[in-house]
Design a protein around this motif. Sequence first.
Motif, short mmCIF file in Angstrom:
data_model
loop_
_atom_site.label_atom_id
_atom_site.label_comp_id
_atom_site.label_asym_id
_atom_site.label_seq_id
_atom_site.Cartn_x
_atom_site.Cartn_y
_atom_site.Cartn_z
N SER A 58 60.50 23.71 20.83
CA SER A 58 59.70 24.48 21.78
C SER A 58 60.31 25.84 22.05
O SER A 58 59.60 26.84 22.20
N PHE A 59 61.65 25.89 22.11
CA PHE A 59 62.33 27.16 22.32
C PHE A 59 62.03 28.13 21.18
O PHE A 59 61.70 29.31 21.42
N PHE A 60 62.15 27.67 19.95
CA PHE A 60 61.89 28.55 18.81
C PHE A 60 60.43 29.00 18.77
O PHE A 60 60.13 30.15 18.41
N GLN A 61 59.52 28.10 19.12
CA GLN A 61 58.10 28.46 19.13
C GLN A 61 57.80 29.59 20.10
O GLN A 61 56.95 30.45 19.83
N ASN A 62 58.48 29.61 21.24
CA ASN A 62 58.18 30.57 22.29
C ASN A 62 59.11 31.78 22.28
O ASN A 62 58.88 32.71 23.06
#
Length: 296
Positions: free
Chosen positions: A161-165
Motif C-alpha cells: 500500500s505504501f508503494f502504491q501511494n
Amino acid sequence: MNAMSRSKSDRVLDFSIYCILAIVLVVVIYPLYFVIIASISDPTYVNSGQMTLWPKGLNFNGYVRIFQDHSILTGYRNSIIYTVVGTAISLLFTLPAAYALSRKDLDGKNIIMYLVTFTMFFSGGLVPTFLLIKQLGMYNTIWSLVLPGAVGPYNLIIARSFFQNTIPDELREAAEIDGCSNLTFFVRMVVPLSAAIISIMVLFYGVGYWNAFFNALIYIKDKDMYPLQLVLRNILIVNQVSMDMMGDVDQAAKQQEIAGLIRYGVIIIAALPLLVLYPFLQRYFVKGVMIGAVKG
C-alpha cells in the motif's frame, strides 16, 4: 463576541484534549515505570502495596541472580544475531515482493494477494511444519528461526500500500524512457524514497524476532543457541521449581520474594533494547503506518 466565544471554546477543547492525552500517557507509562522501580525495591514493600511512585528499600538481588547465569550474555548474543539476520532477510524478501505487487502491470497480482491473505488465517499446523523444517535440514539451526517467518503477510500488505501511494507511475515511466531496468529503478529510486516504510518494517520484524521464543522452543535443542527470551523463560521456571521444592516456609517465602524480583528484572532486560531503538524510529512509525494502512 462570536470570535471571543469561539476562542474560548477552542481553549476549552484544547485543554480537554490535553487532559485526556495526559491520562492516557499516565495509563501507558505507569505500568512500565512500576516494573522498573519494583525490580530494584524490597519485595516486602512491593507485595504489601506500600510502593507506588518511588522505590523503597533498594534491592538489586534480582538482577544479581539474573546475571549470575552466564547464559544471559549468550542469549543476548544469539537474539541480536537472530534479530539482525532475520530482519535483513525479511526486508530482502518483503520489499521487492511488495513493490512488484504494487505495480499495475503485474499479471495475476490479485490471485497472489489472495494467497498471501489466505496465509494470515490458515497454516499447515505445527506438526507438518516441524516435519518440513527437519526434512529441509534446518532443525537446530538459525535458519529454522529466520526463514519460516521471513515474509509477514500483514507487513507485505502495508509495504504494498505504501508503494502504491508513494511511488508515482510517471516516475517509473520516465526511468524506462531513460533505459532504466526494473531492478535498477527499484534499487536506485524506490529504496531511497522508502525510508519511512523500511523503518517500519525494521521495527515490526525486529520486534517480532526479538520477542520470539516459541520457534526456538520447538526447533532448537542446543542450549548454546537459545535466544534471550527462552533463556529468561528457563530462569523463571528454574526459580519457580526450586521455590516449590522447598520445605522450609520461611526459606520458601524468601525465595518467592527473590522470584518476584527476578520476574520484574527479566521484563526490563528483555524490553530494554526495544525501548532504546523505538525513539529513533518513532517519527517514521506514524508516517509509514498512516500511508500504508489508511490510504491503502
